[in-house]
Enzyme design. Structure first.
Site, PDB file in Angstrom:
ATOM      1  N   LYS A  76       0.847  -1.194   0.000  1.00 14.58           N
ATOM      2  CA  LYS A  76       0.000   0.000   0.000  1.00 14.58           C
ATOM      3  C   LYS A  76       0.883   1.245   0.000  1.00 14.58           C
ATOM      4  O   LYS A  76       1.892   1.293   0.724  1.00 14.58           O
ATOM      5  CB  LYS A  76      -0.901  -0.021   1.240  1.00 14.58           C
ATOM      6  N   SER A 151      -9.680   1.993   2.771  1.00 18.65           N
ATOM      7  CA  SER A 151      -8.796   2.706   1.875  1.00 18.65           C
ATOM      8  C   SER A 151      -7.782   1.815   1.154  1.00 18.65           C
ATOM      9  O   SER A 151      -7.189   2.260   0.163  1.00 18.65           O
ATOM     10  CB  SER A 151      -8.043   3.790   2.652  1.00 18.65           C
ATOM     11  N   SER A 175      -9.903  -0.285   7.039  1.00 18.35           N
ATOM     12  CA  SER A 175      -9.310  -0.195   5.698  1.00 18.35           C
ATOM     13  C   SER A 175      -8.627  -1.447   5.164  1.00 18.35           C
ATOM     14  O   SER A 175      -8.309  -1.500   3.987  1.00 18.35           O
ATOM     15  CB  SER A 175      -8.313   0.957   5.641  1.00 18.35           C
TER      16      SER A 175
HETATM   17  N1  GLN Z   1     -12.939   4.337   6.022  1.00 20.47           N
HETATM   18  C1  GLN Z   1     -12.401   4.809   7.281  1.00 20.47           C
HETATM   19  C2  GLN Z   1     -12.030   6.253   7.160  1.00 20.47           C
HETATM   20  O1  GLN Z   1     -12.321   6.824   6.176  1.00 20.47           O
HETATM   21  C3  GLN Z   1     -11.245   3.968   7.694  1.00 20.47           C
HETATM   22  C4  GLN Z   1     -10.011   4.291   6.982  1.00 20.47           C
HETATM   23  C5  GLN Z   1      -8.866   3.441   7.382  1.00 20.47           C
HETATM   24  O2  GLN Z   1      -9.041   2.424   8.073  1.00 20.47           O
HETATM   25  N2  GLN Z   1      -7.689   3.881   7.007  1.00 20.47           N
HETATM   26  O3  GLN Z   1     -11.479   6.838   8.039  1.00 20.47           O
END
Ligand code: GLN
Length: 491
Positions: A76, A151, A175
């Site tokens: 990532k 994400s 994420s």
């Molecule tokens: N979707 C969540 C957010 O927007 C989690 C993101 C993540 O785990 N990096 O914060």
């Protein structure tokens, strides 16, 4: 190759019937063919990856035997891998090349892995669909009109479409698990402090964890065993010995008590998704586990709490991108305000700005007690819910997401709808406990098969147990060699 486990790949390379170079070329070729239509990777460097592979092959020739010999891994793009850029899918970091490897990358390389490229994400890991990437969208290989989740959407798509045999993601509120669920892959968020964040670009430091994303549970267990453990470069890592997952993976679930929390099976969960997860519960029961209805009473507060804690920490962590300390500098600035305001206005995306504003507001004098401090108190109630549950059950089973993958563009205009995509994953991060998403079947939406994830959560340091239970669900409910039609039809 989607039929092969990571340990089978490593054993071929260790045994000399294949090479790291051959393995790396195979996935680089698939990527060259399909990445343009899926958008999983932000950066690929064929020469660099092949040079890394050659170095592994030289180690094998010199007599070393490595657990991940020649296994290519997609990383990532908020984790540092030397020789590749780290952008966090933000214009702010465009062109930045880190001078060192993240500890997780160092450990994977030491075990014989090769970095295959850097994967797409929501800018600074803020989002649930990968649509917040400043560079390009990423598509779900099960239906390319849909999002892969976020994400870590690029890592999930890379693994699901077999453009990589495995990947790393990061999980702050879901994420790793949410994109894993939406793409039919396995994603593990470890206990807070289990895996080093050295070389991970910080989003919300009390929540962030790095973890594996793979085609199958066995592969996630292997990567866990390689990356977990204390790191002197990350003071938040625990020095507690790692409970290795591979040795106990096939021990089954006989006698395990599985909690089914009422609050995670509400009407907000699509009935088809619910049915698949209930079938996963039956599969565990069939193998000798017992199911118990439980309550996690503060669950409804998880999302508001998460969005106060995460945005507050983000506003502080992202203060460093000011065009002076870090990040791009506004070339048109004629004074100091032009540098600060200009750089941040110009190079940060809309969602990132929204989070910085929300977080700054939550931490500001007069609002701190009403929001941030109160959120911390609710956070301990959420943790107490899990502590109480784990006196009665060993693990908790629930859906990872309320629905299967949604359409690209469907939620971009409504941040609250997007935030609700994490409704079943955020509490786990707030409590600091580990969680895994394992595919447990597909549902049919508009004539298209879309995968569903079952989420298992356990007490701190229970990764090995979680993976053991996930292994049973996978064996009963899923075919991990299945590559979605997109890749099958065109490869
Ligand atoms: N979707 C969540 C957010 O927007 C989690 C993101 C993540 O785990 N990096 O914060």
């Amino acid at each position: 190759m989607a039929n092969r486990t990571l340990s089978a790949i490593a054993s071929d390379v260790n045994g000399g019937s294949s090479t790291a170079r051959a393995m790396t070329s195979h996935w680089l070729d698939r990527m060259a063919k399909w990445n343009a239509s899926l958008g999983a990777y932000l950066a690929v460097d064929r020469e660099r990856s092949l040079a890394e592979a050659d170095a592994i092959d030289a180690r094998i020739r010199a007599g070393e035997r490595l657990p991940l010999a020649g296994v290519p891994v997609a990383v990532k793009d908020n984790l540092h891998a030397q020789g590749f850029p780290t952008t966090c899918a933000s214009r702010m970091l465009e062109g930045f090349r880190p001078p060192y490897d993240a500890t997780v990358v160092t450990r994977l390389k030491a075990a014989g892995a090769v970095v295959l490229g850097k994967t797409n994400l929501d800018e600074f890991a803020m989002g649930s669909s990968t649509e917040n990437s400043a560079f390009h969208v990423c598509r779900n290989p099960w239906d390319t009109t849909r999002i892969p989740g976020g994400s870590s959407g690029g890592s999930a798509t890379a693994v699901a479409a077999d453009l990589a045999p495995c990947a790393l993601g990061s999980d702050t509120g879901g994420s790793i698990r949410q994109p894993a669920a939406l793409t039919g892959t396995v994603g593990l968020k470890t206990t807070y402090g289990r895996v080093s964040r050295y070389g991970l670009v910080a989003f919300a430091s009390s929540l962030d964890q790095v973890g594996p994303m793979t085609r199958r549970v066995e592969d996630a267990a292997l990567l866990h065993d390689v990356i977990a453990g204390h790191d002197p470069n990350d003071a938040t890592t625990s020095s507690r010995p790692v409970g290795l997952a591979i040795p106990s993976l096939r021990q089954g679930v006989k006698g395990l008590r599985i909690g089914i929390p009422d609050e995670y099976f509400t009407d907000a969960v699509d009935p088809q998704v619910r049915a698949r997860v209930e079938a996963a519960g039956k599969a565990l029961e069939g193998e000798g586990a017992t199911l118990h209805r439980i309550s996690l009473p503060h669950t409804a507060h998880a999302i508001p709490t998460y969005y106060i804690v995460a945005t507050s920490e983000a506003s502080s962590n992202l203060a460093r991108y000011d065009g002076v300390h870090y990040g791009q500098r506004n070339p048109d600035a004629i004074d100091i305000n032009g540098v600060y305001f200009g750089s941040r206005s110009k190079y940060l995306g809309k969602e990132v700005k929204r989070r910085i504003l929300l977080g700054t507001w939550c931490l500001s004098s007069g609002f701190y007690d009403a929001f941030y401090d109160r959120a911390l108190r609710v956070r301990s109630l959420l943790k107490a819910d899990f502590d109480a549950a784990f006196t009665k059950v060993d693990l908790v089973l629930c859906p990872t997401t309320p629905t299967a993958a949604f359409k690209l563009g469907e939620k971009v205009a409504d941040p609250v709808q997007m935030y609700l995509a994490d409704i079943l994953t955020g509490a786990c991060n707030l409590a600091g406990i580990p969680g895994v998403s394992v595919p447990c079947g597909t549902v049919s939406v508009d004539g298209c098969d879309l995968p569903v994830g079952a989420q298992l959560m356990g007490p701190n340091w229970s990764e090995a147990l979680l993976l053991r239970a996930a292994y049973v669900i996978e064996a009963k409910c899923w075919d991990p060699s299945r590559v979605p039609t997109f890749a099958e039809a065109r490869s």
